[in-house]
Design a protein around this motif. Structure first.
Motif, PDB file in Angstrom:
ATOM      1  N   LYS A 135       0.853  -1.175   0.000  1.00 58.64           N
ATOM      2  CA  LYS A 135       0.000   0.000   0.000  1.00 58.64           C
ATOM      3  C   LYS A 135       0.901   1.241   0.000  1.00 58.64           C
ATOM      4  O   LYS A 135       2.082   1.154   0.327  1.00 58.64           O
ATOM      5  N   THR A 136       0.335   2.382  -0.345  1.00 56.33           N
ATOM      6  CA  THR A 136       1.135   3.596  -0.491  1.00 56.33           C
ATOM      7  C   THR A 136       1.905   3.941   0.781  1.00 56.33           C
ATOM      8  O   THR A 136       3.103   4.252   0.739  1.00 56.33           O
ATOM      9  N   ASP A 137       1.231   3.903   1.945  1.00 51.87           N
ATOM     10  CA  ASP A 137       1.902   4.261   3.197  1.00 51.87           C
ATOM     11  C   ASP A 137       2.967   3.233   3.567  1.00 51.87           C
ATOM     12  O   ASP A 137       4.035   3.588   4.118  1.00 51.87           O
ATOM     13  N   GLU A 138       2.723   1.966   3.277  1.00 49.58           N
ATOM     14  CA  GLU A 138       3.715   0.926   3.558  1.00 49.58           C
ATOM     15  C   GLU A 138       4.954   1.117   2.689  1.00 49.58           C
ATOM     16  O   GLU A 138       6.088   0.979   3.168  1.00 49.58           O
ATOM     17  N   LYS A 140       6.109   3.824   1.415  1.00 51.18           N
ATOM     18  CA  LYS A 140       6.863   4.996   1.863  1.00 51.18           C
ATOM     19  C   LYS A 140       7.823   4.602   2.987  1.00 51.18           C
ATOM     20  O   LYS A 140       9.006   4.997   2.981  1.00 51.18           O
ATOM     21  N   ILE A 141       7.328   3.858   3.935  1.00 53.27           N
ATOM     22  CA  ILE A 141       8.162   3.442   5.069  1.00 53.27           C
ATOM     23  C   ILE A 141       9.266   2.497   4.599  1.00 53.27           C
ATOM     24  O   ILE A 141      10.434   2.646   4.986  1.00 53.27           O
ATOM     25  N   THR A 185       4.128  -2.888   9.014  1.00 53.60           N
ATOM     26  CA  THR A 185       4.960  -1.753   9.428  1.00 53.60           C
ATOM     27  C   THR A 185       5.023  -1.603  10.946  1.00 53.60           C
ATOM     28  O   THR A 185       5.850  -0.834  11.456  1.00 53.60           O
ATOM     29  N   ASN A 197       8.752   8.805   9.551  1.00 52.77           N
ATOM     30  CA  ASN A 197       7.650   9.710   9.244  1.00 52.77           C
ATOM     31  C   ASN A 197       7.889  11.121   9.779  1.00 52.77           C
ATOM     32  O   ASN A 197       7.010  11.984   9.681  1.00 52.77           O
TER      33      ASN A 197
END
Length: 389
Positions: A135-138, A140-141, A185, A197
């Motif tokens: 997913k997008t947030d995953e 990024k991390i 995450t 973040n």
């Protein structure tokens, strides 16, 4: 000289090591103690004589006292990685290794035949690799953690004083975090994720009340929701903390399950296996990879999910064999769930090389890939895992 005592003081007729690959590290206390036992006859039982590299075999040969190969200098002269060219099947040293294995080893696998009949009659087994996207947030991390790891690796490699031994533990921990992020995450500590973040927070552990399903857990639940009424599944992960997160998702999705891990008392583990095998309402067994890779009979299951690739493919093979063994009457499906374009792809490629090493040593299949796994190549392996090759 210390006086021999306990088991070492006994003159044994025969010593048999079950799961003998446990002594594969020649400098370990277990290996040294086993080799010092006084016995007229010595046997080893193992399904995985080579775990990671060719030298794993040396400790077994030393225990058997098969001269002259039980002398490490002799062994290393003949069977070191510089003389073993696994991509060349006509290599004389490779043939020497195969002849040695034929002399000291009686090897039987499930696919072998006797008088044109299989040694063991089992239903078919099928392997599937299911690659999914972050997913997008995953992503990024993960990308930030991977970028930081690559930067540190490049800095170390370019340093005049760069010493792999002094930095190895640090890089292993960073690779561990990358692999954990592929699962969820929340597995790395909360402080690390907050730093990625840009959040100033000293909290060490993620709050499970803030649980958000990960891409990998979501894929697992989708698979299970498509099962037939009589399907039973075993879900393996090397991290019990990841099993905790899967539990939350299962409860939300009303998936009936039991759990088996090393933190449980023996009677609790026995009850979990018994309930899984006999209760038709319980469809899933959550189990830690190493705890569930030995000594269990899980033939009630017909599906296996490997949620994270382990460095050593032999551990995964033993886990699968808890399900695919004598007594299994149904076709078995094994699913490996990967996050694509991540370190998990690269771990899987290293697994293939290690498998090929075993097959080549025992002349069980031909391969065009080189399986020259050597500690001297740790730098190269790290480059592969980081996508730097």
């Amino acid at each position: 000289i210390k006086e021999r005592s306990g088991l070492l003081a006994i003159k044994w007729l025969r010593v048999i090591l079950d799961e003998g690959h446990i002594i594969c590290t020649k400098s370990s206390k277990q290996s040294i103690a086993a080799c010092n036992l006084d016995a007229e006859r010595r046997w080893i039982l193992t399904g995985t004589p080579i775990m990671n590299e060719l030298n794993d075999m040396y400790s077994l040969i030393k225990f058997l006292r098969f001269t002259p190969f039980d002398n490490f200098e002799t062994w290393n002269t003949i069977f070191n990685n510089k003389t073993m060219k696994f991509k060349n099947n006509n290599n004389s040293r490779l043939n020497d290794l195969r002849n040695l294995m034929k002399t000291v080893c009686l090897r039987r696998t499930k696919d072998m035949k006797f008088n044109e009949h299989p040694i063991v009659c089992l239903p078919p087994i099928n392997f599937y690799t299911h690659k999914i996207k972050f997913k997008t947030d995953e992503k990024k991390i993960y990308d930030k953690m991977e970028s930081d790891t690559k930067e540190q690796f490049r800095s170390w490699k370019e340093s005049r004083n760069g010493d792999l031994k002094n930095n190895y533990v640090t890089f292993l921990e960073m690779l561990l975090r990358l692999r954990q992020i592929c699962n969820h995450t929340q597995l790395p500590c909360k402080r690390q994720i907050n730093q990625i973040n840009g959040i100033d927070n000293k909290e060490e552990i993620g709050n499970l009340n803030d649980f958000k399903i990960s891409s990998k857990i979501e894929a697992l639940v989708e698979f299970l929701n498509q099962n037939n009424d009589d399907d039973k599944s075993v879900v393996f992960s090397q991290w019990t903390s990841f099993l905790d997160l899967i539990e939350i998702a299962f409860k939300d999705a009303n998936v009936k399950f039991v759990r088996f891990d090393g933190k449980m008392f023996r009677n609790q583990r026995e009850e979990a296996v018994n309930n899984f095998n006999n209760d038709p309402e319980i469809k899933v067994l959550l189990i830690s990879l190493k705890c569930g890779s030995l000594g269990l009979n899980l033939t009630a299951a017909n599906q296996c999910f490997l949620m994270d690739p382990w460095w050593n493919p032999s551990i995964e093979d033993q886990a699968i064999d808890r399900i695919y063994r004598i007594g299994q009457t149904r076709p078995v499906s094994v699913f490996r769930i990967f996050i694509e374009n991540t370190i998990e792809d690269r771990v899987f490629e290293l697994q293939k090389k290690k498998r090929d090493l075993i097959f080549q040593a025992f002349e069980e299949q031909q391969s065009n890939e080189s399986s020259n796994i050597d500690e001297a190549q740790l730098k190269k392996d790290l480059q592969v895992l980081l996508g730097e090759n």
